[in-house]
Design a protein around this motif. Structure first.
Motif, PDB file in Angstrom:
ATOM      1  N   ILE A  96       0.846  -1.183   0.000  1.00 24.57           N
ATOM      2  CA  ILE A  96       0.000   0.000   0.000  1.00 24.57           C
ATOM      3  C   ILE A  96       0.885   1.238   0.000  1.00 24.57           C
ATOM      4  CG2 ILE A  96      -1.753   1.260   1.313  1.00 24.57           C
ATOM      5  CD1 ILE A  96      -2.688  -1.420   0.200  1.00 24.57           C
ATOM      6  N   THR A  98       0.276   4.325   0.838  1.00 29.05           N
ATOM      7  CA  THR A  98       0.187   5.238   1.979  1.00 29.05           C
ATOM      8  C   THR A  98       0.319   4.488   3.306  1.00 29.05           C
ATOM      9  OG1 THR A  98      -2.179   4.998   1.744  1.00 29.05           O
ATOM     10  CG2 THR A  98      -1.198   6.995   0.857  1.00 29.05           C
ATOM     11  N   GLU A  99       1.055   3.391   3.270  1.00 28.60           N
ATOM     12  CA  GLU A  99       1.110   2.539   4.451  1.00 28.60           C
ATOM     13  C   GLU A  99       1.533   3.291   5.714  1.00 28.60           C
ATOM     14  OE1 GLU A  99       3.531  -1.112   4.236  1.00 28.60           O
ATOM     15  OE2 GLU A  99       3.928  -0.706   6.353  1.00 28.60           O
TER      16      GLU A  99
ATOM     17  N   ARG B  19      -8.248  -3.818  -5.987  1.00 27.14           N
ATOM     18  CA  ARG B  19      -7.366  -2.787  -5.458  1.00 27.14           C
ATOM     19  C   ARG B  19      -8.205  -1.671  -4.823  1.00 27.14           C
ATOM     20  NH1 ARG B  19      -2.439  -3.829  -3.993  1.00 27.14           N
ATOM     21  NH2 ARG B  19      -1.287  -1.899  -3.845  1.00 27.14           N
ATOM     22  N   TRP B  20      -9.245  -1.276  -5.546  1.00 26.62           N
ATOM     23  CA  TRP B  20     -10.115  -0.215  -5.027  1.00 26.62           C
ATOM     24  C   TRP B  20     -10.795  -0.645  -3.736  1.00 26.62           C
ATOM     25  CZ3 TRP B  20     -10.644   4.761  -5.714  1.00 26.62           C
ATOM     26  CH2 TRP B  20     -10.058   5.334  -6.854  1.00 26.62           C
ATOM     27  N   TYR B  23      -8.385  -0.413  -0.893  1.00 24.71           N
ATOM     28  CA  TYR B  23      -8.199   0.943  -0.395  1.00 24.71           C
ATOM     29  C   TYR B  23      -9.426   1.429   0.351  1.00 24.71           C
ATOM     30  CZ  TYR B  23      -3.610   1.889  -2.309  1.00 24.71           C
ATOM     31  OH  TYR B  23      -2.269   1.897  -2.525  1.00 24.71           O
ATOM     32  N   VAL B  27      -9.437   2.766   4.147  1.00 21.83           N
ATOM     33  CA  VAL B  27      -9.888   4.103   4.503  1.00 21.83           C
ATOM     34  C   VAL B  27     -11.000   4.021   5.546  1.00 21.83           C
ATOM     35  CG1 VAL B  27     -11.068   6.146   3.626  1.00 21.83           C
ATOM     36  CG2 VAL B  27      -9.137   5.180   2.370  1.00 21.83           C
TER      37      VAL B  27
END
Lengths: 292, 295, 365
Positions: A96, A98-99, B19-20, B23, B27
């Motif tokens: 990732i 922004t890990e 992938r989305w 994320y 988040v």
């Protein structure tokens, strides 16, 4: 002569700390153990009386609740923190970008005092103004979330707050564990065409057994010592509904003036912790000595 | 050929979608951890009126720092109404010496145990290590008596003493594990160069310990600042650390419940350790993992 | 002249474990003493006892005639170079070298002079402001030597100083240490497990095994006349050939009969050997088995053997023969025509043969 004296310096340097540990840890444990066998009330007395304090302890419904709460809270806290921590670690392990930021966010609650955590969650869980009220304002008039004041559910609010606080830490432990798995093993499995989830389930997670163990030890230890969070979140209430051994001990010692009960409950807590920690530490120290 | 292209395209799409999703999940979790902090901050900036009428998650209509001012210098805990300020200083006066003393002792203990091995050193280390794990409840009663005997009951020096004693196990562990990986030849070289026990510690080992000193100081500071059990057990009105004062303010029954003040007070109490975490997070995490994975 | 280093009846135990057993060694000023042996033989412990880093259990270590048993390392007038170099990681090269002088309170001027002198000698002037982590292995080695040189001690101690270097650098540094020894006319004690280092550097070698001294002697003595089977096998590469043989006295000398897997036993005649028992272990170095055409001398025995394996190694070609159930190595010229599976004549130089007792393994000639 001087030479001989010089060789003793390391021992002299270590001696005060060692003496402090001997007296203030082991000596005090003995003291507490002793007092737990006496009839001490407001002041400690030193005539051995037998195990009446323990009999009284286990006959007390309040202690019963505290122990039961410990198992409910401890069990849920450990399992949920581990699951959430593992999930987060695996998600974060997927390269990732922004890990760093995410890790910082997941872990920051660990820097807070449990009193702060308790204060905050007490406010959100407050039925009159917190989450319940907010959801009702959104139009769900029948929504109820009154666990904080519901004796049957209050213990779960402590679980919620504790998991929020500690799961990021478990994530950090697991992430380090995931990263320490040999890269070549994973690549070999990928070459063999094994799907990613299967690699995690069959190769990576089993090889992290020691990390699971230390996470378990730390969480169990936190659970048994839990005191601050209960005080700040529920104060042990409603009634005694969220009492834990730690709060029981404290109130016996400092508000009820029953030193004998306080000492015996502390000894039971220690017995529980030692039953978990001693075998672990023993095997750790031994395996380390063997490796040397 | 065509089919192949189509299938690669579709796997590409699946991969992108996954992938989305990944994320999105990350988040959402970030929001879960951040939400309480967000609510705390917004609540602390609202007026009591707005809190009662508005929603938990909305931004303040009108930002006011009144609650912060009250929390800092006027909130009531028990009978006194002087805010968190005096207790904030209590915590600093308690934490700074306790952190420095326990770190220093841990460093020199770790140096002895890891580098000047003598018969019994391992046993001593094991005993110190076990000491890290006891539930502090088991020492509360005798410690209260001892502090009374020493005339330190309810005093800040008493709290410093307690934190040093029960921090020793961890600080020693940190330094011991750091020093144990240093080749024993270093000490031999220094001995031949003519340096003695303290000179070697001071000139050779301390300078190379900066990372572990930072880790230990952060660990100890967080532990001591956030401590509640010792604070509430061994302090009295006037010497309480900030965690105890915060709890008293929140539980104070006098007057109207001021949630904004509670939140501002909670943030003030959390601020020092949060700042340390944000500034030196790397070392903080290293301490956490070092404190749990022994060795 | 008093020996510069004298070790007498030294014993060292760790608990119940005997690490060193009755070690006696003496060296003169200017000697280069190498302690060599396999790992765990006690050689590093012996060095640490000389340095004072380990107390001795009994016996004594004397430096320049003074008993050192109760003297701490710093007062023994020694300097030491370690396997890991043990440079102080937070100090610059210059500070590393001057640390000892600073501890001893030597004035700044002298410190600077000595530092300049040593860094010139070792050509490390450009490195003086660097940290050890910024140096290569060879550079660290030099700094470690600099730290020792600047002390100008009675005795230099080296604990496997080259074992962390790659092969090429090791040879370079070996030569440099040798030059240093020569130029300074210093006395050095050097620990290694590498017998080539021992042979090339030493004026005197102590071979150790399991805490017992096996042999003390010059490199030539140790190489040519190993005291027992262990030393014979350990020193020299490829190792000395060791095969059991029956002996038979006859008018011209002693005949050694050595079994072969196929055919007649090999019979070697040693014209000089006397009084050998019925069975012995014959030790003969690979270079003492050559092609018949190059073997000459009074006590050379020429005989035919089957070649098993041919191993060209550049300068030489090694040939393996099967004798008495063992592979025996012969060292031939590179351009030999030896071929596996064929028989050819070999010259055995019996002048250099060693004989060992079958039971005790001790040398008997």
């Amino acid at each position: 002569m001087l030479e001989r004296l010089e060789r003793q310096i390391p021992k002299f340097v270590l001696a005060p700390s060692f003496a402090a540990i001997l007296v203030f840890v082991y000596g005090f444990i003995v003291w507490t153990g002793w007092v737990s066998l006496t009839k001490s009330k407001l002041m400690p007395r030193y005539e051995i009386e037998g195990i009446t304090q323990y009999q009284r302890l286990f006959a007390s419904p309040r202690w019963d609740t505290a122990l039961e709460n410990l198992f409910v809270f401890g069990g849920l806290f450990i399992v949920l923190s581990m699951l959430l921590g593992l999930l987060l670690a695996i998600l974060l392990d997927q390269k990732i970008r922004t890990e760093g930021v995410l890790r910082t966010i997941y872990l920051y609650p660990m820097a807070l005092s449990l009193i702060v955590t308790g204060t905050a969650w007490r406010w959100f869980l407050n039925p009159g103004l917190g989450i319940e009220a907010t959801v009702r304002k959104w139009g769900f008039e029948d929504f109820t979330f009154d666990w904080l004041v519901n004796p049957d559910m209050a213990i779960y609010t402590i679980v919620i707050a504790a998991v929020w606080q500690a799961s990021g830490f478990v994530m950090a432990l697991f992430l380090a564990g995931l990263r320490s798995v040999e890269d070549e093993i994973i690549r070999a499995a990928q070459v063999d065409g094994i799907p990613l989830w299967r690699i995690y389930v069959s190769i990576i997670i089993p090889s992290m057994a020691p990390v699971f163990l230390s996470a378990f030890i730390v969480l169990a230890h936190l659970a048994i010592k839990s005191f601050d969070l209960v005080i700040a979140l529920t104060g042990g209430g409603p009634g005694y509904a969220t009492d834990l051994p730690a709060t029981y001990m404290y109130s016996m010692a400092f508000s009820r003036g029953n030193i004998g009960q306080a000492a015996s409950s502390a000894m039971v807590m220690m017995a529980v912790i030692f039953a978990i920690v001693v075998p672990y530490l023993y095997s750790e120290l031994r395996s380390r000595n063997d490796a040397r | 050929m065509q089919g192949d292209l189509a299938s690669t395209a579709s796997t590409q799409i699946t991969r992108l979608a996954l992938r989305w999703l990944l994320y999105l999940l990350l988040v959402l979790f970030a929001l879960y951890y951040l939400a309480p902090l967000f609510v705390m901050v917004t609540t602390s900036l609202k007026s009591l009126e707005e809190i009662k009428t508005g929603s938990l998650v909305s931004l303040p209509r009108e930002v006011t720092f009144d609650a912060w001012g009250t929390a800092w210098s006027a909130a009531c805990s028990g009978i006194k109404c002087e805010g968190l300020k005096p207790y904030f200083w209590n915590s600093i006066v308690m934490a700074v010496p306790a952190v420095l003393i326990s770190t220093f002792l841990g460093a020199i203990n770790g140096y002895v145990i890891a580098q000047w091995r003598f018969r019994g050193a391992n046993l001593i280390f094991s005993l110190m290590l076990f000491g890290c794990f006891i539930p502090f409840q088991v020492v509360l009663l005798p410690m209260a008596r001892l502090l009374g005997l020493m005339g330190l009951a309810g005093s800040i020096p008493g709290l410093i003493f307690v934190h040093v004693v029960y921090g020793l196990g961890f600080t020693t562990l940190f330094f011991r594990n750091y020093y144990v990986s240093i080749s024993p030849e270093l000490i031999r070289a220094a001995k031949i160069d003519g340096a003695g026990f303290f000179r070697i510690f001071w000139s050779v080992f301390l300078p190379l310990s900066v990372p572990i000193i930072v880790v230990t100081i952060i660990w100890q500071f967080t532990q001591i600042w956030n401590d509640f059990l010792f604070g509430v057990s061994f302090s009295q009105a006037g010497t309480q650390p900030i965690t105890v004062a915060l709890n008293n303010i929140v539980n104070s029954t006098t007057g109207v419940k001021e949630y904004n003040v509670d939140m501002a007070a909670a943030i003030i109490a959390a601020l020092p350790t949060l700042i340390v975490y944000v500034v030196a997070g790397k070392y903080f995490i290293r301490g956490l993992t070092a404190g749990s994975v022994k060795g | 002249m008093t020996p510069i280093l004298q070790i007498q009846a030294l014993n060292k135990n760790f608990g119940t474990l005997q690490i060193l057993k009755n070690v006696n060694v003496e060296i003169e000023s200017g000697d280069f003493l190498v302690l060599v042996g396999p790992s765990g033989c006690g050689k590093s412990t012996l060095l640490n006892c000389i340095a004072g880093l380990e107390p001795v259990t009994s016996g004594q270590v004397a430096i320049d005639g003074r008993n050192m048993n109760e003297i701490s390392p710093k007062d023994r007038d020694i300097a030491m170079v370690f396997q890991s170099y043990a440079l102080y990681p937070t100090m610059s090269v210059a500070k590393n070298i001057t640390f000892g002088m600073r501890v001893r309170g030597i004035d700044k001027q002298t410190q600077q002079e000595k530092l300049a002198e040593v860094s010139r000698q070792l050509q490390i002037e450009p490195l003086l402001n660097r940290r050890p982590a910024q140096l290569s292995g060879g550079q660290r080695q030099r700094v470690a030597m600099g730290r020792a040189l600047v002390r100008d001690p009675k005795l230099f101690l080296f604990d496997e100083p080259l074992s962390n270097l790659d092969a090429k650098l090791r040879v370079e540094m070996r030569n440099e240490i040798k030059k240093l020894h020569h130029n300074l006319n210093a006395t050095m004690v050097y620990v290694t497990h590498d017998q080539i280092e021992a042979m090339t550097l030493a004026t005197k070698i102590v071979v150790l095994k399991d805490g017992l001294v096996q042999q003390i002697g010059t490199p030539a003595e140790i190489y040519l006349r190993p005291a027992n089977l262990f030393v014979a096998d350990f020193m020299g590469s490829p190792a000395m050939n060791l095969v059991t043989a029956q002996t038979r006295k006859n008018g011209r000398g002693t005949e050694l009969v050595i079994e072969r897997p196929a055919g007649e036993p090999l019979r070697l005649l040693d014209k000089k050997a006397r009084n050998l028992p019925d069975r012995v272990v014959l030790g003969i170095r690979p270079e003492d088995i050559t092609e018949a055409a190059f073997g000459s001398g009074k006590n050379v025995h020429i005989t035919a053997c089957d070649v098993d394996v041919v191993e060209p190694a550049g300068a030489d070609t090694f040939v393996l023969l099967s004798l008495s159930g063992k592979e025996v190595t012969a060292r031939l010229k590179a351009e030999t025509r030896a071929a596996a599976g064929e028989s050819m004549d070999f010259a055995f130089n019996m002048e250099k043969a060693s004989y060992f007792d079958v039971e005790s393994g001790e040398r008997i000639n």
